[in-house]
Motif scaffolding. Sequence first.
Motif, PDB file in Angstrom:
ATOM      1  N   SER A 146       1.306  -1.437  -0.142  1.00 30.36           N
ATOM      2  CA  SER A 146      -0.187   0.176   0.133  1.00 30.36           C
ATOM      3  C   SER A 146       0.838   1.163  -0.134  1.00 30.36           C
ATOM      4  O   SER A 146       0.062   2.346  -0.951  1.00 30.36           O
ATOM      5  N   GLU A 147       2.401   1.051   0.984  1.00 33.41           N
ATOM      6  CA  GLU A 147       2.390   2.732   0.673  1.00 33.41           C
ATOM      7  C   GLU A 147       3.370   2.333  -0.605  1.00 33.41           C
ATOM      8  O   GLU A 147       4.578   3.693  -0.232  1.00 33.41           O
TER       9      GLU A 147
ATOM     10  N   ASN B 200       4.456   6.253  -8.975  1.00 33.20           N
ATOM     11  CA  ASN B 200       1.834   6.306  -8.841  1.00 33.20           C
ATOM     12  C   ASN B 200       1.668   6.414  -9.991  1.00 33.20           C
ATOM     13  O   ASN B 200       1.696   5.113 -10.519  1.00 33.20           O
ATOM     14  N   GLU B 201       1.036   7.463 -10.480  1.00 32.47           N
ATOM     15  CA  GLU B 201       0.297   6.629 -11.988  1.00 32.47           C
ATOM     16  C   GLU B 201       0.847   6.931 -13.391  1.00 32.47           C
ATOM     17  O   GLU B 201       0.417   6.892 -13.963  1.00 32.47           O
TER      18      GLU B 201
ATOM     19  N   ALA C  82       6.443  -6.041  -9.122  1.00 33.55           N
ATOM     20  CA  ALA C  82       6.990  -5.458  -8.419  1.00 33.55           C
ATOM     21  C   ALA C  82       6.902  -4.742  -7.751  1.00 33.55           C
ATOM     22  O   ALA C  82       6.392  -3.926  -8.403  1.00 33.55           O
ATOM     23  N   SER C  83       6.537  -4.016  -6.412  1.00 36.50           N
ATOM     24  CA  SER C  83       6.584  -2.189  -6.178  1.00 36.50           C
ATOM     25  C   SER C  83       7.520  -2.469  -5.270  1.00 36.50           C
ATOM     26  O   SER C  83       8.821  -3.170  -4.358  1.00 36.50           O
ATOM     27  N   SER C  84       8.217  -0.433  -4.916  1.00 34.48           N
ATOM     28  CA  SER C  84       8.953  -0.069  -4.382  1.00 34.48           C
ATOM     29  C   SER C  84       8.895   1.147  -3.430  1.00 34.48           C
ATOM     30  O   SER C  84       8.118   2.020  -3.775  1.00 34.48           O
ATOM     31  N   LEU C  85       9.527   1.452  -2.421  1.00 30.36           N
ATOM     32  CA  LEU C  85       9.036   2.514  -1.785  1.00 30.36           C
ATOM     33  C   LEU C  85       9.531   3.810  -2.340  1.00 30.36           C
ATOM     34  O   LEU C  85       8.533   4.838  -2.140  1.00 30.36           O
TER      35      LEU C  85
ATOM     36  N   LEU D 106      12.886  -4.171  -4.321  1.00 29.56           N
ATOM     37  CA  LEU D 106      11.665  -4.522  -5.053  1.00 29.56           C
ATOM     38  C   LEU D 106      11.291  -5.780  -4.248  1.00 29.56           C
ATOM     39  O   LEU D 106      11.411  -6.417  -4.008  1.00 29.56           O
ATOM     40  N   PHE D 107      10.135  -5.302  -4.085  1.00 26.38           N
ATOM     41  CA  PHE D 107       8.842  -6.975  -3.796  1.00 26.38           C
ATOM     42  C   PHE D 107       8.102  -6.963  -4.741  1.00 26.38           C
ATOM     43  O   PHE D 107       7.741  -6.463  -5.387  1.00 26.38           O
ATOM     44  N   PHE D 108       8.013  -8.132  -4.601  1.00 25.79           N
ATOM     45  CA  PHE D 108       7.695  -8.868  -5.865  1.00 25.79           C
ATOM     46  C   PHE D 108       6.139 -10.268  -5.724  1.00 25.79           C
ATOM     47  O   PHE D 108       5.745 -10.864  -4.113  1.00 25.79           O
ATOM     48  N   GLY D 109       5.360 -10.253  -6.459  1.00 32.78           N
ATOM     49  CA  GLY D 109       4.303 -10.978  -6.671  1.00 32.78           C
ATOM     50  C   GLY D 109       4.246 -12.223  -6.697  1.00 32.78           C
ATOM     51  O   GLY D 109       5.151 -12.993  -7.247  1.00 32.78           O
ATOM     52  N   GLU D 110       3.161 -13.700  -6.416  1.00 29.73           N
ATOM     53  CA  GLU D 110       3.787 -14.432  -6.459  1.00 29.73           C
ATOM     54  C   GLU D 110       3.177 -15.103  -8.577  1.00 29.73           C
ATOM     55  O   GLU D 110       3.765 -15.547  -8.827  1.00 29.73           O
TER      56      GLU D 110
END
Lengths: 116, 113
Positions: free
Chosen positions: A27-28, A51-52, A93-96, A105-109
């Motif tokens: 979320s953040e 962001n977008e 993946a998302s990162s701060l 980077l944190f990945f989804g499954e």
Amino acid sequence: DTGVSQNPRHKITKRGQNVTFRCDPISEHNRLYWYRQTLGQGPEFLTYFQNEAQLEKSRLLSDRFSAERPKGSFSTLEIQRTEQGDSAMYLCASSLGRERNTGELFFGEGSRLTVL
Amino acid sequence: GQQLNQSPQSMFIQEGEDVSMNCTSSSIFNTWLWYKQDPGEGPVLLIALYKAGELTSNGRLTAQFGITRKDSFLNISASIPSDVGIYFCAGQLRGGSNYKLTFGKGTLLTVNP
């Protein structure tokens, strides 16, 4: 669970059909990435949002591929007129976005696509 | 696309043994990361390295950021069966607005109990 969420996990489709994958980042996190991974290979960068805003697209992202992140939260990756070569695992993946943490980077499954 | 040179491609070891794998690049990176991936799952971050020469540990895992900024290694000590998986190195060149990662092809680790 507060990790990166992707769905569907698996999609089997016939050649020529359109498919859409969804990614909900942590979320953040304001940065969101799409990667593609084929068997025996490491993930390869497709596109990136801050962001977008979609700020970069790889040459791997043909014009049949489109990604959006309309409100800067979840993202979708659509593949039109699928081809057998599109069969792969699609990773989000998302990162701060803060300077020190941008490497993390944190990945989804992943969403595994099989095109028949 | 560009990928890093990761070696070895695969390793078969006995439980309890130590493991070492490395990654090299023709380009400089200013961040190195190591991920582990299980079959059918996404990569999970193990260690992040931000400074040339940095040595960082996470439990039984130790990784180093090469002094030339073109290489990194990962060591796993006293391996256990749950260490089985594919280990990926990834390099990042911070600067500008994109912090995308470039990945190696992975090292497949098999641990025999």
